[in-house]
Design an enzyme around this catalytic site. Sequence first.
Site, PDB file in Angstrom:
ATOM      1  N   ASP A  59      15.337  48.917 117.194  1.00  0.00           N
ATOM      2  CA  ASP A  59      15.085  49.694 115.974  1.00  0.00           C
ATOM      3  C   ASP A  59      14.026  49.068 115.082  1.00  0.00           C
ATOM      4  O   ASP A  59      13.911  49.406 113.900  1.00  0.00           O
ATOM      5  CB  ASP A  59      16.379  49.857 115.179  1.00  0.00           C
ATOM      6  CG  ASP A  59      17.317  50.885 115.794  1.00  0.00           C
ATOM      7  OD1 ASP A  59      16.828  51.960 116.183  1.00  0.00           O
ATOM      8  OD2 ASP A  59      18.520  50.597 115.887  1.00  0.00           O
ATOM      9  N   ASP A 118      16.086  58.237 120.290  1.00  0.00           N
ATOM     10  CA  ASP A 118      15.628  57.661 119.031  1.00  0.00           C
ATOM     11  C   ASP A 118      14.501  56.653 119.242  1.00  0.00           C
ATOM     12  O   ASP A 118      13.667  56.425 118.349  1.00  0.00           O
ATOM     13  CB  ASP A 118      16.765  56.930 118.307  1.00  0.00           C
ATOM     14  CG  ASP A 118      18.103  57.634 118.359  1.00  0.00           C
ATOM     15  OD1 ASP A 118      18.417  58.239 119.398  1.00  0.00           O
ATOM     16  OD2 ASP A 118      18.850  57.545 117.379  1.00  0.00           O
TER      17      ASP A 118
END
Length: 433
Positions: free
Chosen positions: A147, A205
Amino acid sequence: MNKLLLTALTIAALAPAARAASVAGDGDWISRAAATAARQLALQADEVPAPGVFPRNLNTDFSIPDLEWHLEIPCSEFKPECDLREHPGKDNYMKVRYVKPRDWTSGFFPGSLWLAYELTGDKALKEQAAKYTNMLLPVSYMTDTHDLGFMVNCPYGNAQRLSPNDSIKEVIVRTADNLIGRFDPKVGAIRSWDFGPWNYPVIIDNMMNLQLLFNASRITGDKKYTDIAVRHALKTIDHHFRPDYTSYHVVSYTPDGGVERRQTFQGKADESAWSRGQGWALYGYTEAYRETRRPEFLRQAEAIADMIIKRNNTEDLIPYWDFDAKPSPRSPRDASAAAVIASGLLELSTFAKNGTAYRDYAERILTSLASPAYLAEPGTNGGFVLKHSTGSLPHGSEIDTPLNYADYYFLEALTRLRRLQQGKPAADWARVK
């Protein structure tokens, strides 16, 4: 008394689409929305209780019967890897949840401050943006998460666009080096999680973290970052998408790059279309096309956009938390998915043959988000900008609550729309070099 008066969030209070239409006809609604956002973010910055923490959401609650109704399965069939979130307790209910730099959402609050500064020119917001961005320096040394694009590119990338200096470049490149360290050439993709029952999980994602790599290539002149981003995007095209261009959330690979399993983690079911995941896919392939001009990325983005427009069946265009959710007022919306979709469509509109339709659709989403049904009144909503997002319903987590990444992508979409109105490119990442 806390300056932020927290309001109860209820989807039943949503206004009809006609109220969004009135927003669109209300003069410079972008400036009005930006001003509201700036006030909210300034209040949030003042209310942060300690250095090194960042507002993420308001603590909402869930019940097992509600989850069973939404998922349409008994609790005995809930996925074993989906541990239910602890109930917040009466003292924390509807209070702001703060997270530390290691949280995957930590970069969105300072990123939002940068975007609000860009929209308003308020130098106090710029000072707060720099302050909270600097708190994330330790993230640039992390190697155990995919992330890093969310956590570093949103704050530091926007800082380099709007207030450049060489130390920011160093942070971006060091972080990008750590991200490509999670790439396995035998698999052909960047690993997402280091937990769970999967051999090599890759989530949709992850397409959102590729901008960090593109920026690193511009800064250094080294193609290795872009080459890995391209390989990841191509692998994801091959294995994440169904024939109708909906995306699986999770694809896990075998050591030699074959598919181990496909499933959901935050959506309704393995074969459903989790709304925010579809937004991640649209946005990710649009930026991949912008950076590489590879035609397969544009085709993929256009096909995903057409699917979203076909599948999103709400009157105000703010999707249910999953495109396969029950079409009921009881089903939570996801303003974060709407904001991501709008931001992606605005940029795609500058590349695609169907660009006018994509831009019109994005503007309709944004006027809904800027209406009283979703845009918070100043001083309410824990200081968050938007109401009615959903984080992970199968975990009982963040259901019908404000989310910091909904605010970020809403503000980014507003900046992109304003740039388009000024005859500029929607995205401004080319300045990061």
